[in-house]
Motif scaffolding. Structure first.
Motif, PDB file in Angstrom:
ATOM      1  N   VAL A 139      41.162  31.267  30.523  1.00 56.79           N
ATOM      2  CA  VAL A 139      41.094  29.805  30.358  1.00 56.79           C
ATOM      3  C   VAL A 139      39.807  29.457  29.612  1.00 56.79           C
ATOM      4  O   VAL A 139      39.811  28.647  28.677  1.00 56.79           O
ATOM      5  N   SER A 140      38.711  30.122  30.015  1.00 56.41           N
ATOM      6  CA  SER A 140      37.444  29.910  29.297  1.00 56.41           C
ATOM      7  C   SER A 140      37.592  30.345  27.847  1.00 56.41           C
ATOM      8  O   SER A 140      37.121  29.670  26.929  1.00 56.41           O
ATOM      9  N   ALA A 141      38.261  31.467  27.656  1.00 58.57           N
ATOM     10  CA  ALA A 141      38.413  32.019  26.307  1.00 58.57           C
ATOM     11  C   ALA A 141      39.162  31.038  25.409  1.00 58.57           C
ATOM     12  O   ALA A 141      38.805  30.847  24.246  1.00 58.57           O
ATOM     13  N   ARG A 142      40.158  30.407  25.983  1.00 60.20           N
ATOM     14  CA  ARG A 142      40.930  29.475  25.164  1.00 60.20           C
ATOM     15  C   ARG A 142      40.088  28.264  24.761  1.00 60.20           C
ATOM     16  O   ARG A 142      40.314  27.649  23.733  1.00 60.20           O
TER      17      ARG A 142
ATOM     18  N   GLU B 298      30.241  32.761  36.636  1.00 58.29           N
ATOM     19  CA  GLU B 298      29.822  33.465  37.856  1.00 58.29           C
ATOM     20  C   GLU B 298      28.639  32.748  38.515  1.00 58.29           C
ATOM     21  O   GLU B 298      28.567  32.630  39.729  1.00 58.29           O
ATOM     22  N   LYS B 299      27.761  32.279  37.658  1.00 63.07           N
ATOM     23  CA  LYS B 299      26.587  31.542  38.162  1.00 63.07           C
ATOM     24  C   LYS B 299      27.040  30.264  38.877  1.00 63.07           C
ATOM     25  O   LYS B 299      26.558  29.932  39.955  1.00 63.07           O
ATOM     26  N   GLU B 300      27.998  29.583  38.250  1.00 70.26           N
ATOM     27  CA  GLU B 300      28.517  28.330  38.832  1.00 70.26           C
ATOM     28  C   GLU B 300      29.201  28.593  40.170  1.00 70.26           C
ATOM     29  O   GLU B 300      29.027  27.867  41.132  1.00 70.26           O
ATOM     30  N   SER B 301      30.014  29.651  40.209  1.00 71.73           N
ATOM     31  CA  SER B 301      30.752  29.924  41.449  1.00 71.73           C
ATOM     32  C   SER B 301      29.801  30.312  42.582  1.00 71.73           C
ATOM     33  O   SER B 301      30.035  29.994  43.745  1.00 71.73           O
ATOM     34  N   LYS B 302      28.707  30.978  42.215  1.00 70.66           N
ATOM     35  CA  LYS B 302      27.714  31.329  43.240  1.00 70.66           C
ATOM     36  C   LYS B 302      26.996  30.071  43.737  1.00 70.66           C
ATOM     37  O   LYS B 302      26.755  29.898  44.921  1.00 70.66           O
ATOM     38  N   ALA B 303      26.710  29.191  42.777  1.00 72.96           N
ATOM     39  CA  ALA B 303      26.000  27.962  43.120  1.00 72.96           C
ATOM     40  C   ALA B 303      26.844  27.102  44.069  1.00 72.96           C
ATOM     41  O   ALA B 303      26.333  26.502  45.011  1.00 72.96           O
ATOM     42  N   TYR B 304      28.183  27.054  43.815  1.00 74.14           N
ATOM     43  CA  TYR B 304      29.057  26.254  44.684  1.00 74.14           C
ATOM     44  C   TYR B 304      29.485  27.038  45.915  1.00 74.14           C
ATOM     45  O   TYR B 304      29.992  26.472  46.870  1.00 74.14           O
ATOM     46  N   GLY B 305      29.298  28.385  45.819  1.00 76.21           N
ATOM     47  CA  GLY B 305      29.766  29.341  46.769  1.00 76.21           C
ATOM     48  C   GLY B 305      29.545  29.085  48.184  1.00 76.21           C
ATOM     49  O   GLY B 305      30.179  29.359  49.121  1.00 76.21           O
TER      50      GLY B 305
ATOM     51  N   LEU C  80      44.848  30.647  42.267  1.00 76.68           N
ATOM     52  CA  LEU C  80      43.515  30.077  42.531  1.00 76.68           C
ATOM     53  C   LEU C  80      42.509  31.194  42.782  1.00 76.68           C
ATOM     54  O   LEU C  80      42.815  32.198  43.412  1.00 76.68           O
ATOM     55  N   SER C  81      41.335  31.005  42.234  1.00 76.86           N
ATOM     56  CA  SER C  81      40.283  32.005  42.492  1.00 76.86           C
ATOM     57  C   SER C  81      38.929  31.292  42.532  1.00 76.86           C
ATOM     58  O   SER C  81      38.841  30.100  42.239  1.00 76.86           O
ATOM     59  N   GLU C  82      37.915  32.055  42.893  1.00 78.25           N
ATOM     60  CA  GLU C  82      36.586  31.438  43.065  1.00 78.25           C
ATOM     61  C   GLU C  82      35.991  30.953  41.742  1.00 78.25           C
ATOM     62  O   GLU C  82      35.301  29.960  41.689  1.00 78.25           O
ATOM     63  N   ARG C  83      36.227  31.674  40.711  1.00 79.65           N
ATOM     64  CA  ARG C  83      35.690  31.266  39.406  1.00 79.65           C
ATOM     65  C   ARG C  83      36.850  30.994  38.448  1.00 79.65           C
ATOM     66  O   ARG C  83      37.991  31.399  38.704  1.00 79.65           O
ATOM     67  N   GLU C  84      36.465  30.343  37.348  1.00 78.19           N
ATOM     68  CA  GLU C  84      37.486  30.012  36.346  1.00 78.19           C
ATOM     69  C   GLU C  84      38.008  31.303  35.711  1.00 78.19           C
ATOM     70  O   GLU C  84      37.215  32.212  35.407  1.00 78.19           O
ATOM     71  N   ASN C  85      39.327  31.353  35.526  1.00 75.95           N
ATOM     72  CA  ASN C  85      39.928  32.516  34.855  1.00 75.95           C
ATOM     73  C   ASN C  85      39.326  32.647  33.458  1.00 75.95           C
ATOM     74  O   ASN C  85      39.226  31.664  32.722  1.00 75.95           O
ATOM     75  N   LEU C  86      38.938  33.861  33.113  1.00 79.53           N
ATOM     76  CA  LEU C  86      38.239  34.071  31.842  1.00 79.53           C
ATOM     77  C   LEU C  86      39.125  33.747  30.643  1.00 79.53           C
ATOM     78  O   LEU C  86      38.631  33.370  29.583  1.00 79.53           O
TER      79      LEU C  86
ATOM     80  N   LEU D 122      38.653  40.809  31.927  1.00 78.60           N
ATOM     81  CA  LEU D 122      39.753  40.305  31.093  1.00 78.60           C
ATOM     82  C   LEU D 122      41.102  40.859  31.571  1.00 78.60           C
ATOM     83  O   LEU D 122      42.095  40.143  31.637  1.00 78.60           O
ATOM     84  N   LYS D 123      41.108  42.121  31.938  1.00 77.30           N
ATOM     85  CA  LYS D 123      42.345  42.752  32.440  1.00 77.30           C
ATOM     86  C   LYS D 123      42.768  42.105  33.757  1.00 77.30           C
ATOM     87  O   LYS D 123      43.929  41.732  33.945  1.00 77.30           O
ATOM     88  N   ALA D 124      41.794  41.999  34.643  1.00 77.84           N
ATOM     89  CA  ALA D 124      42.101  41.461  35.978  1.00 77.84           C
ATOM     90  C   ALA D 124      42.563  40.011  35.882  1.00 77.84           C
ATOM     91  O   ALA D 124      43.523  39.602  36.558  1.00 77.84           O
ATOM     92  N   ASP D 125      41.904  39.236  35.027  1.00 75.04           N
ATOM     93  CA  ASP D 125      42.269  37.823  34.902  1.00 75.04           C
ATOM     94  C   ASP D 125      43.632  37.649  34.222  1.00 75.04           C
ATOM     95  O   ASP D 125      44.359  36.696  34.512  1.00 75.04           O
ATOM     96  N   ALA D 126      43.957  38.570  33.326  1.00 73.25           N
ATOM     97  CA  ALA D 126      45.297  38.506  32.714  1.00 73.25           C
ATOM     98  C   ALA D 126      46.360  38.767  33.775  1.00 73.25           C
ATOM     99  O   ALA D 126      47.429  38.140  33.771  1.00 73.25           O
ATOM    100  N   ASP D 127      46.044  39.674  34.701  1.00 78.24           N
ATOM    101  CA  ASP D 127      47.005  39.963  35.782  1.00 78.24           C
ATOM    102  C   ASP D 127      47.173  38.773  36.729  1.00 78.24           C
ATOM    103  O   ASP D 127      48.160  38.682  37.462  1.00 78.24           O
TER     104      ASP D 127
END
Lengths: 140, 180
Positions: free
Chosen positions: B116-119, B173-180, B108-114, A8-13
């Protein structure tokens, strides 16, 4: 340790924001124009006892002054009016000494009896009254 | 901390310079938080501006027993809610993905930002609680104070949210590994 917390910290950054110069200027300009609100006790300071005492004394002094000035002038002399009996229907005579201009006049000679003269006067008075009422009605 | 209190005292006395210095480090943090609650970047900027103006205007009401950040976030949440109300949006309304200011600001990153998921999975209020707790490192009491909720409500909802986000993290994480 706590993977979720770290993520959560890293993603907020990862959320990259910067305050633009335009926003910075906007905020600064806005703050310059803001008048901070004062706490209620500062906004309406309690008036000290001396203030109430001074204002009360001023009020009393002003009242006394008005009464003294009014009494110094003294009462105006009343105008004495002696009225004639109503049957005469003439204007009351003011007995007070007054300036009377010297006019070259002659007393009217009454040719008709007094009763007839009185009726004529009453009739004229009614006519005059009606005319005045009509005029008032027109003007308002 | 004493520096902060000195700045607060000076700002209370009417110093704009002291106030500007006081809130300088909070501005980006607040903007980042407001981005997650507003419909556009412009709205988030407006909310930030309103927050700072209101904070300066009502600084006399700040109680130093609270952390200054707690008080500031409380104002920020109210301003964001007011902006949404003015725009006629419901608090938990889904945003248009293309114009989503949060997505536009995430690298941009390998997996969805948490976040964004949280929202997607959390209610806005719970989302804010998670943000304040795990990004701003606020205590449970402070989070409850910012959200105007009880401590028990805050504890229960943080716990539930953690479980939901743990599951989301595992999934992404599972998804990003699967597409990885």
């Amino acid at each position: 340790m706590d993977k979720l917390r770290d993520t959560l910290k890293a993603d907020a950054d990862q959320i990259q924001v910067t305050i633009s110069d335009e926003l910075d200027a906007r905020i600064s300009a806005s703050l310059q124009g803001v008048e901070p609100e004062l706490p209620a006790r500062q906004r309406q300071p309690r008036k000290p006892f001396s203030f109430w005492l001074a204002s009360s004394l001023t009020g009393i002094a002003a009242t006394i002054l008005v009464i003294v000035v009014a009494n110094l002038k003294g009462p105006e002399a009343p105008v004495t009016v002696a009225s004639k009996p109503a049957t005469n229907l003439t204007t009351p005579v003011v007995t007070e000494q007054a300036f009377v201009p010297l006019l070259k006049t002659e007393s009217a000679v009454l040719t008709a009896p007094l009763r007839e003269e009185l009726e004529n006067l009453e009739s004229d008075l009614k006519k005059a009254e009606r005319a005045v009422r009509e005029e008032m009605g027109l003007s308002f | 901390m004493s520096d902060e209190l000195d700045l607060i005292d000076a700002a209370k006395a009417g110093s704009v310079v002291a106030f500007t210095e006081l809130v300088h480090d909070y501005r980006e943090r607040l903007l980042r938080f407001l981005l997650t609650r507003c419909a556009s970047f412009a709205d988030a900027e407006d909310a930030l501006q309103d927050t700072l103006i209101n904070a300066y205007r009502y600084l006399h009401s700040y109680d130093s027993r609270w952390r200054f950040s707690t008080w500031l976030y409380r104002i920020a949440i109210r301003n964001a809610a007011n902006l949404q109300a003015d725009a006629g949006e419901s608090p938990d309304e889904l945003q248009d993905t293309e114009a989503d200011p949060l997505l536009l600001c995430i690298a941009l990153s390998e997996r969805e930002n948490l976040w964004v998921s949280a929202r997607r999975v959390l209610r806005k209020e719970v989302y804010a609680a998670m943000w304040l707790r795990y990004v701003e490192d606020m205590s449970i009491n402070d989070v409850a104070a910012v959200l105007d909720r009880s401590v028990s409500w805050t504890k229960v909802n943080l716990l539930r949210a953690r479980k939901q986000l743990d599951a989301e993290l595992a999934r992404t994480e599972k998804e990003s590994k699967a597409y990885g």
